[in-house]
Design a protein around this motif. Structure first.
Motif, PDB file in Angstrom:
ATOM      1  N   VAL A 159       4.110   7.252   7.248  1.00 46.81           N
ATOM      2  CA  VAL A 159       4.448   7.373   8.563  1.00 46.81           C
ATOM      3  C   VAL A 159       3.184   7.457   9.364  1.00 46.81           C
ATOM      4  O   VAL A 159       2.915   7.037  10.197  1.00 46.81           O
ATOM      5  CB  VAL A 159       5.623   8.231   8.672  1.00 46.81           C
ATOM      6  N   ASP A 160       2.491   8.698   8.871  1.00 49.19           N
ATOM      7  CA  ASP A 160       1.474   8.805   9.557  1.00 49.19           C
ATOM      8  C   ASP A 160       0.057   7.806   9.381  1.00 49.19           C
ATOM      9  O   ASP A 160      -0.694   7.730  10.210  1.00 49.19           O
ATOM     10  CB  ASP A 160       0.760  10.274   9.066  1.00 49.19           C
ATOM     11  N   LEU A 161       0.113   7.536   8.233  1.00 50.90           N
ATOM     12  CA  LEU A 161      -1.150   6.624   7.827  1.00 50.90           C
ATOM     13  C   LEU A 161      -1.031   5.164   8.464  1.00 50.90           C
ATOM     14  O   LEU A 161      -1.957   4.561   8.901  1.00 50.90           O
ATOM     15  CB  LEU A 161      -1.260   6.469   6.378  1.00 50.90           C
ATOM     16  N   VAL A 162       0.240   4.670   8.788  1.00 46.79           N
ATOM     17  CA  VAL A 162       0.294   3.333   9.423  1.00 46.79           C
ATOM     18  C   VAL A 162      -0.417   3.328  10.689  1.00 46.79           C
ATOM     19  O   VAL A 162      -0.985   2.123  11.262  1.00 46.79           O
ATOM     20  CB  VAL A 162       1.556   2.574   9.430  1.00 46.79           C
ATOM     21  N   THR A 210      -7.721   6.851   0.368  1.00 46.61           N
ATOM     22  CA  THR A 210      -7.743   5.612   0.035  1.00 46.61           C
ATOM     23  C   THR A 210      -7.562   4.566   1.025  1.00 46.61           C
ATOM     24  O   THR A 210      -8.465   3.492   1.108  1.00 46.61           O
ATOM     25  CB  THR A 210      -6.528   5.421  -1.157  1.00 46.61           C
ATOM     26  N   LEU A 211      -6.895   4.764   1.809  1.00 46.08           N
ATOM     27  CA  LEU A 211      -6.521   4.052   3.161  1.00 46.08           C
ATOM     28  C   LEU A 211      -7.963   3.737   3.830  1.00 46.08           C
ATOM     29  O   LEU A 211      -8.502   2.618   4.090  1.00 46.08           O
ATOM     30  CB  LEU A 211      -5.744   4.384   3.912  1.00 46.08           C
ATOM     31  N   PHE A 227       0.853  -1.330   0.051  1.00 46.75           N
ATOM     32  CA  PHE A 227      -0.047   0.010   0.098  1.00 46.75           C
ATOM     33  C   PHE A 227       0.977   1.188  -0.079  1.00 46.75           C
ATOM     34  O   PHE A 227       1.905   1.405   0.819  1.00 46.75           O
ATOM     35  CB  PHE A 227      -0.743  -0.015   1.244  1.00 46.75           C
ATOM     36  N   THR A 228       0.606   2.237  -0.715  1.00 46.46           N
ATOM     37  CA  THR A 228       1.298   3.298  -0.956  1.00 46.46           C
ATOM     38  C   THR A 228       0.221   4.479  -1.383  1.00 46.46           C
ATOM     39  O   THR A 228       0.911   5.550  -1.324  1.00 46.46           O
ATOM     40  CB  THR A 228       2.313   3.401  -2.263  1.00 46.46           C
ATOM     41  N   GLY A 229      -0.862   4.285  -0.956  1.00 50.04           N
ATOM     42  CA  GLY A 229      -1.977   5.413  -1.322  1.00 50.04           C
ATOM     43  C   GLY A 229      -2.100   6.546  -0.274  1.00 50.04           C
ATOM     44  O   GLY A 229      -1.295   6.622   0.683  1.00 50.04           O
ATOM     45  N   ASP A 280     -12.928  -3.365   4.725  1.00 48.03           N
ATOM     46  CA  ASP A 280     -12.431  -4.536   5.479  1.00 48.03           C
ATOM     47  C   ASP A 280     -11.349  -5.236   4.827  1.00 48.03           C
ATOM     48  O   ASP A 280     -11.369  -6.507   4.635  1.00 48.03           O
ATOM     49  CB  ASP A 280     -13.431  -5.460   5.948  1.00 48.03           C
ATOM     50  N   LEU A 281     -10.591  -4.610   4.019  1.00 46.84           N
ATOM     51  CA  LEU A 281      -9.166  -5.064   3.600  1.00 46.84           C
ATOM     52  C   LEU A 281      -8.002  -5.113   4.504  1.00 46.84           C
ATOM     53  O   LEU A 281      -8.028  -4.299   5.446  1.00 46.84           O
ATOM     54  CB  LEU A 281      -8.928  -4.424   2.420  1.00 46.84           C
ATOM     55  N   HIS A 282      -7.407  -5.870   4.387  1.00 48.38           N
ATOM     56  CA  HIS A 282      -6.035  -5.957   5.247  1.00 48.38           C
ATOM     57  C   HIS A 282      -5.023  -5.290   4.494  1.00 48.38           C
ATOM     58  O   HIS A 282      -5.231  -5.108   3.297  1.00 48.38           O
ATOM     59  CB  HIS A 282      -5.154  -7.312   5.525  1.00 48.38           C
ATOM     60  N   ILE A 283      -3.679  -4.373   5.039  1.00 47.67           N
ATOM     61  CA  ILE A 283      -3.101  -3.573   4.355  1.00 47.67           C
ATOM     62  C   ILE A 283      -1.567  -4.160   4.576  1.00 47.67           C
ATOM     63  O   ILE A 283      -1.161  -4.323   5.688  1.00 47.67           O
ATOM     64  CB  ILE A 283      -3.218  -2.044   4.868  1.00 47.67           C
ATOM     65  N   GLY A 284      -0.807  -4.487   3.390  1.00 45.87           N
ATOM     66  CA  GLY A 284       0.534  -4.794   3.575  1.00 45.87           C
ATOM     67  C   GLY A 284       1.491  -3.606   3.237  1.00 45.87           C
ATOM     68  O   GLY A 284       1.154  -2.786   2.418  1.00 45.87           O
TER      69      GLY A 284
END
Ligand SMILES: [Zn+2]
Length: 274
Positions: A193-196, A166-167, A160-162, A174-178
């Protein structure tokens, strides 16, 4: 640690795969899910998973079986039969990587959509999780997934780079995020860094996407001259994500391993059965 996405069947690893796997194990990677990106690569990923079951000093290897959007133009009914057969092996733990890539458009968009939907249909039919790829296609990708989501068990958007929007959309589905070493890239990954922090504990997993995306946080002296990424560098991703989430590495590692085992339905223990 578990690397949920490594392209072990990539030609970059043809010469020294055994050494690569040994280094991964020594670096604390207990399990790797080898990514399938075409019929032949999925077959090769399964072979690697099978072979590695026999070696005691490597990590456990599982595989995915799927067709990457770049290869969608070669997709046929026969491809689906191949994937279905491969998916029958116990080493294959997910359908994918599949999805949409409107950034590079190596395959026409309508071919990508057909290939993507057929694989989601297969995953739904088999009750298997999916390993997803999306680049510059979040609208179409979300629309397709929204239709299939009720019939899918679990689904992860890998690498994920969005954006924040998008996140939020993907978490709503209900998706998992890699997360890959993209987060370690000071030129283009700092927004992550903020999104995770916004990803729930039971939805986040880590991956190298080796041989791509060598973590740029690695000291220059430790970076391989070839620029090739390897599963043994997964620690750099773990470190960056744990730090961003303000969790200890141990704490985050334990949580993400549990999430990953549940996602891919992996054995509870890390010891090889022999
Ligand atoms: Zn991908």
């Amino acid at each position: 640690m578990i690397d949920i996405g490594a392209n072990l069947a990539n030609k970059a690893f043809r010469g020294d795969l055994e050494a690569v796997l040994r280094r991964a194990r020594l670096a604390g990677v207990t399990t790797i899910v080898a990514t399938g990106t075409s019929e032949s690569v999925s077959r090769a990923a399964l072979e690697i998973a099978r072979d590695n079951g026999a070696s005691a000093d490597g990590p456990r290897v599982f595989a995915t079986a799927g067709i990457h959007p770049h290869h969608a133009k070669d997709f046929s009914r026969g491809s689906l039969d191949t994937l279905r057969t491969l998916a029958g092996s116990p080493e294959v733990r997910a359908i994918g990587e599949c999805g949409l890539d409107f950034d590079r458009n190596f395959s026409p968009r309508d071919a990508q959509l057909r290939c993507f939907e057929a694989q989601l249909e297969l995953a739904a039919d088999l009750g298997m999780p999916v390993f997803l790829h999306e680049r510059a296609a979040e609208d179409d990708f979300s629309a397709v997934l929204a239709r299939f989501r009720p019939r899918l068990t679990r689904a992860v958007v890998h690498c994920f780079t969005g954006s924040a929007e998008t996140l939020a959309r993907y978490l709503d589905l209900d998706l998992h995020i890699g997360i890959t070493g993209w987060i370690c890239d000071e030129r283009r990954g700092t927004h992550l860094v903020d999104l995770v922090r916004r990803i729930p504990r039971d939805r986040i997993m880590i991956e190298t996407d080796a041989p791509y995306i060598l973590p740029r946080s690695m000291p220059r002296a430790e970076r391989p001259r070839t620029g090739r990424n390897e599963p043994c560098f997964l620690r750099w991703v773990l470190e960056a994500v744990a730090k961003a989430r303000n969790e200890s590495e141990t704490e985050f590692e334990r949580a993400t391993v549990a999430t990953t085992k549940a996602f891919f339905d992996l054995p509870a223990d890390d010891v090889k059965p022999h």
